[in-house]
Write a protein that holds these residues in place. Sequence first.
Motif, mmCIF file in Angstrom:
data_model
loop_
_atom_site.group_PDB
_atom_site.id
_atom_site.type_symbol
_atom_site.label_atom_id
_atom_site.label_comp_id
_atom_site.label_asym_id
_atom_site.label_seq_id
_atom_site.Cartn_x
_atom_site.Cartn_y
_atom_site.Cartn_z
ATOM 1 N N LEU A 465 0.821 -1.211 0.000
ATOM 2 C CA LEU A 465 0.000 0.000 0.000
ATOM 3 C C LEU A 465 0.856 1.261 0.000
ATOM 4 O O LEU A 465 0.500 2.262 -0.631
ATOM 5 C CB LEU A 465 -0.926 -0.010 1.217
ATOM 6 N N VAL A 466 1.977 1.242 0.723
ATOM 7 C CA VAL A 466 2.841 2.424 0.757
ATOM 8 C C VAL A 466 3.386 2.725 -0.632
ATOM 9 O O VAL A 466 3.384 3.882 -1.082
ATOM 10 C CB VAL A 466 3.996 2.221 1.759
ATOM 11 N N ILE A 467 3.859 1.703 -1.332
ATOM 12 C CA ILE A 467 4.395 1.922 -2.679
ATOM 13 C C ILE A 467 3.286 2.249 -3.668
ATOM 14 O O ILE A 467 3.419 3.137 -4.516
ATOM 15 C CB ILE A 467 5.183 0.690 -3.142
ATOM 16 N N GLY A 468 2.167 1.524 -3.560
ATOM 17 C CA GLY A 468 1.095 1.711 -4.526
ATOM 18 C C GLY A 468 0.269 2.959 -4.316
ATOM 19 O O GLY A 468 -0.228 3.553 -5.276
ATOM 20 N N ILE A 469 0.095 3.392 -3.053
ATOM 21 C CA ILE A 469 -0.801 4.507 -2.760
ATOM 22 C C ILE A 469 -0.055 5.735 -2.266
ATOM 23 O O ILE A 469 -0.310 6.855 -2.707
ATOM 24 C CB ILE A 469 -1.861 4.072 -1.723
ATOM 25 N N THR A 470 0.891 5.546 -1.331
ATOM 26 C CA THR A 470 1.546 6.698 -0.712
ATOM 27 C C THR A 470 2.610 7.311 -1.609
ATOM 28 O O THR A 470 2.671 8.540 -1.743
ATOM 29 C CB THR A 470 2.196 6.274 0.618
ATOM 30 N N SER A 471 3.439 6.470 -2.210
ATOM 31 C CA SER A 471 4.527 7.011 -3.024
ATOM 32 C C SER A 471 4.014 7.422 -4.399
ATOM 33 O O SER A 471 2.876 7.143 -4.779
ATOM 34 C CB SER A 471 5.635 5.969 -3.171
ATOM 35 N N ASP A 472 4.893 8.072 -5.166
ATOM 36 C CA ASP A 472 4.574 8.488 -6.532
ATOM 37 C C ASP A 472 5.121 7.508 -7.559
ATOM 38 O O ASP A 472 5.236 7.857 -8.735
ATOM 39 C CB ASP A 472 5.156 9.883 -6.788
ATOM 40 N N PHE A 473 5.442 6.306 -7.127
ATOM 41 C CA PHE A 473 6.016 5.330 -8.046
ATOM 42 C C PHE A 473 5.044 4.988 -9.179
ATOM 43 O O PHE A 473 5.424 4.970 -10.361
ATOM 44 C CB PHE A 473 6.415 4.068 -7.280
ATOM 45 N N ILE A 474 3.786 4.722 -8.870
ATOM 46 C CA ILE A 474 2.798 4.344 -9.887
ATOM 47 C C ILE A 474 2.455 5.517 -10.802
ATOM 48 O O ILE A 474 2.441 5.353 -12.041
ATOM 49 C CB ILE A 474 1.534 3.760 -9.227
ATOM 50 N N VAL A 546 -0.898 -3.028 -6.213
ATOM 51 C CA VAL A 546 -1.006 -3.558 -4.850
ATOM 52 C C VAL A 546 -1.359 -5.037 -4.875
ATOM 53 O O VAL A 546 -0.749 -5.862 -4.168
ATOM 54 C CB VAL A 546 -2.046 -2.759 -4.041
ATOM 55 N N ILE A 547 -2.320 -5.412 -5.704
ATOM 56 C CA ILE A 547 -2.730 -6.823 -5.800
ATOM 57 C C ILE A 547 -1.583 -7.673 -6.330
ATOM 58 O O ILE A 547 -1.284 -8.753 -5.801
ATOM 59 C CB ILE A 547 -3.976 -6.956 -6.694
ATOM 60 N N LEU A 548 -0.924 -7.197 -7.402
ATOM 61 C CA LEU A 548 0.182 -7.949 -7.982
ATOM 62 C C LEU A 548 1.346 -8.064 -7.003
ATOM 63 O O LEU A 548 1.930 -9.148 -6.836
ATOM 64 C CB LEU A 548 0.646 -7.258 -9.267
ATOM 65 N N PHE A 549 1.682 -6.973 -6.314
ATOM 66 C CA PHE A 549 2.779 -6.964 -5.348
ATOM 67 C C PHE A 549 2.533 -7.971 -4.236
ATOM 68 O O PHE A 549 3.412 -8.776 -3.899
ATOM 69 C CB PHE A 549 2.934 -5.556 -4.775
ATOM 70 N N GLU A 550 1.340 -7.937 -3.665
ATOM 71 C CA GLU A 550 1.043 -8.813 -2.535
ATOM 72 C C GLU A 550 1.041 -10.279 -2.948
ATOM 73 O O GLU A 550 1.546 -11.135 -2.203
ATOM 74 C CB GLU A 550 -0.293 -8.414 -1.917
ATOM 75 N N HIS A 551 0.515 -10.583 -4.123
ATOM 76 C CA HIS A 551 0.495 -11.984 -4.552
ATOM 77 C C HIS A 551 1.896 -12.500 -4.839
ATOM 78 O O HIS A 551 2.231 -13.645 -4.478
ATOM 79 C CB HIS A 551 -0.394 -12.137 -5.793
ATOM 80 N N ILE A 552 2.714 -11.685 -5.489
ATOM 81 C CA ILE A 552 4.086 -12.115 -5.789
ATOM 82 C C ILE A 552 4.871 -12.336 -4.501
ATOM 83 O O ILE A 552 5.570 -13.351 -4.338
ATOM 84 C CB ILE A 552 4.788 -11.073 -6.684
ATOM 85 N N VAL A 553 4.753 -11.397 -3.560
ATOM 86 C CA VAL A 553 5.493 -11.510 -2.302
ATOM 87 C C VAL A 553 5.008 -12.709 -1.497
ATOM 88 O O VAL A 553 5.808 -13.448 -0.900
ATOM 89 C CB VAL A 553 5.376 -10.216 -1.489
ATOM 90 N N LEU A 554 3.695 -12.931 -1.461
ATOM 91 C CA LEU A 554 3.168 -14.081 -0.725
ATOM 92 C C LEU A 554 3.658 -15.389 -1.319
ATOM 93 O O LEU A 554 3.952 -16.347 -0.589
ATOM 94 C CB LEU A 554 1.632 -14.031 -0.720
ATOM 95 N N ILE A 555 3.765 -15.459 -2.655
ATOM 96 C CA ILE A 555 4.291 -16.670 -3.285
ATOM 97 C C ILE A 555 5.731 -16.915 -2.850
ATOM 98 O O ILE A 555 6.120 -18.035 -2.494
ATOM 99 C CB ILE A 555 4.191 -16.556 -4.817
ATOM 100 N N PHE A 556 6.531 -15.845 -2.859
ATOM 101 C CA PHE A 556 7.921 -15.975 -2.422
ATOM 102 C C PHE A 556 8.008 -16.344 -0.941
ATOM 103 O O PHE A 556 8.899 -17.096 -0.526
ATOM 104 C CB PHE A 556 8.682 -14.679 -2.688
ATOM 105 N N LYS A 557 7.092 -15.816 -0.129
ATOM 106 C CA LYS A 557 7.089 -16.153 1.294
ATOM 107 C C LYS A 557 6.770 -17.638 1.494
ATOM 108 O O LYS A 557 7.397 -18.316 2.322
ATOM 109 C CB LYS A 557 6.056 -15.278 2.038
ATOM 110 N N PHE A 558 5.798 -18.160 0.735
ATOM 111 C CA PHE A 558 5.466 -19.581 0.850
ATOM 112 C C PHE A 558 6.628 -20.461 0.394
ATOM 113 O O PHE A 558 6.914 -21.502 0.990
ATOM 114 C CB PHE A 558 4.208 -19.898 0.030
ATOM 115 N N ILE A 559 7.300 -20.032 -0.680
ATOM 116 C CA ILE A 559 8.451 -20.796 -1.162
ATOM 117 C C ILE A 559 9.563 -20.805 -0.114
ATOM 118 O O ILE A 559 10.188 -21.840 0.151
ATOM 119 C CB ILE A 559 8.951 -20.215 -2.499
ATOM 120 N N ALA A 560 9.815 -19.623 0.489
ATOM 121 C CA ALA A 560 10.856 -19.539 1.520
ATOM 122 C C ALA A 560 10.518 -20.416 2.718
ATOM 123 O O ALA A 560 11.388 -21.104 3.276
ATOM 124 C CB ALA A 560 11.030 -18.080 1.960
#
Length: 604
Positions: A465-474, A546-560
Amino acid sequence: MKRGVFETKFCLHEKNEQKTLTSKWARWTASFRRQPISDVRDYFGEKVALYYVWLGLYTTLLIPAATLGIIVFLYGMAFFETSPLISEQCMWCFARRGVKTQCSRFISTSSDLGPFASLQVSHLFDNEGTVAFAMFMAVWATVFLELWRRQRAVHVSGWNVSEWDEDEEELILGMVNDPRYSPKKYEQSCLRSTVVLILLMLIIGLAQALVIFRVAATGLLSEGSSQFMKDNANTFAVIMGAVLHYLTIIIMTKVNRRVALLLCKIEKTRSFVTTERSFTVKMFTFQFFTLFSSLFYVAFFLGRINGYPGKYSRISGKWRLEECHPTGCLTDLFIQMAIVMVLKQIINNIFEFIKDCSRMEKGPCDNCKLIDWLSNYNLKDVNVFSVFNEFIEMIIQFSFTTIFVAAFPLAPLLALFNNVIEIRLDAIKMVSLERRLIANKTNNIGMWDRVLEVIGVLAVIANGLVIGITSDFIPRLVYRYHYGPCATGEATDVHCMTGYINHSLSTAYMNFRLLCVSRYKDYRNDVNYELTSQFWLVLGARFAFVILFEHIVLIFKFIAAWLLPDCPLQVKNSRLEDKFSRLREELVSFKSVCSTDVWMSDPV
């Protein structure tokens, strides 16, 4: 003690073991040595030893996190001078006949949104490297938790406490001390749960008081006589709000403790174990909202509920709500986190150490038999919450390091420096400045393990949410590939972000006589201030990220988590061999008893 005959009771430090721990562990020169966990366990028990195992592993794993955070910071500095976002600070200002345009070293808006330096500071943290770093830290939290569980399994197996049960030991002690002892039954009350929720809402409401203070401070500073204060009113308000937040944390920590203890009494918990677990959950929840409510406001609400020209939201009809700097609210979040982390960690450690050292007084008696007793008596008193206090301080720091790390990549570095000092400071306190803790047996860190799991999940959600909403990255990404000079693929000699500052600001005509043009951070037209198509495109891109970020990170967390099982194979095989040996002995014993019974019952 109830009659006042004795004043207190405490365990005496053993001088030989105390000297050994001091030479190996509890001194500043041993800061970069491996901790003697076995000696700590023998002297203080498994509960204290596991705390230092956890803290040591946490500090060690902060090294790669801090290193990557420094790299992200240096990446921002490397492209600092060449970034068009900085060089174009005032390029959007224009002049035409009959129009008065506000433009200076400061971004011109309908209100003071901060100095030019805010854009420079923001670019150091709000860049492409931040996204990769936030993903890394979210996975890092899972890797740390898995490695900790493996470390815990190794130590508790070596200490032979793997099968130890707190509830069972408490029941046994109760039966030994009282032949008529009967355990309390589990109870649950909706009324008590409602009281907890009400108190939690009151603590969250305290953050809104900080918001009102910042809004009022910004308005008062803007109305002052000093031009410097007017130009930097928002920055000063952010700093003052952060300092007030820190003072609020100090006060509310004591209040939260008393409220949590009161709620545990109201709950009438079944045993000390359940009381400790309940107190841990309540205290952490209260502390979490006390510390993070203001940060959540800055990250996700600041500048989004303030309205637009001609229809601004005001408090008491006078003070307008705060707005984000044209570079985004990441600068405000960075200032808030930096001040709170520095004040809470460094200053707290200094005052705590000075306070403990002031208690080291020698007794006035010359009797050699009493000197040791008096020296122990003059040390700081300890209780069942001594280890809890150290744990919650580190867990809160862990939350700061992971949940909003996208806004402050240097947070792991500050945490690393603090923990190197914290380990030795806690060791010196326990060995030399405090009375000896009563050794408590355990095979885990209790509810803190589940708290770490929750923080790991929150880290994924909050950083996305910080990257997707708070920052100006998007918005920058949308401009680069949809609106910018590189969108068509024809411009080769122009930077792809050229013109972004002008593109991200809307126009408002504030004074029709002088035709004064003011620019503000939003995507609205200059006729009826309705949202433009750019706003909806950016909003859709934000949610998609936000949706893409969270899903990718969760996949990596499960793999780890899958690649790092909780228990090492060596420990599993050791437990299997112990279980097999025990069952074989029981089987041999059972066969021996059965053959004896058959022989005794044989009529021949």
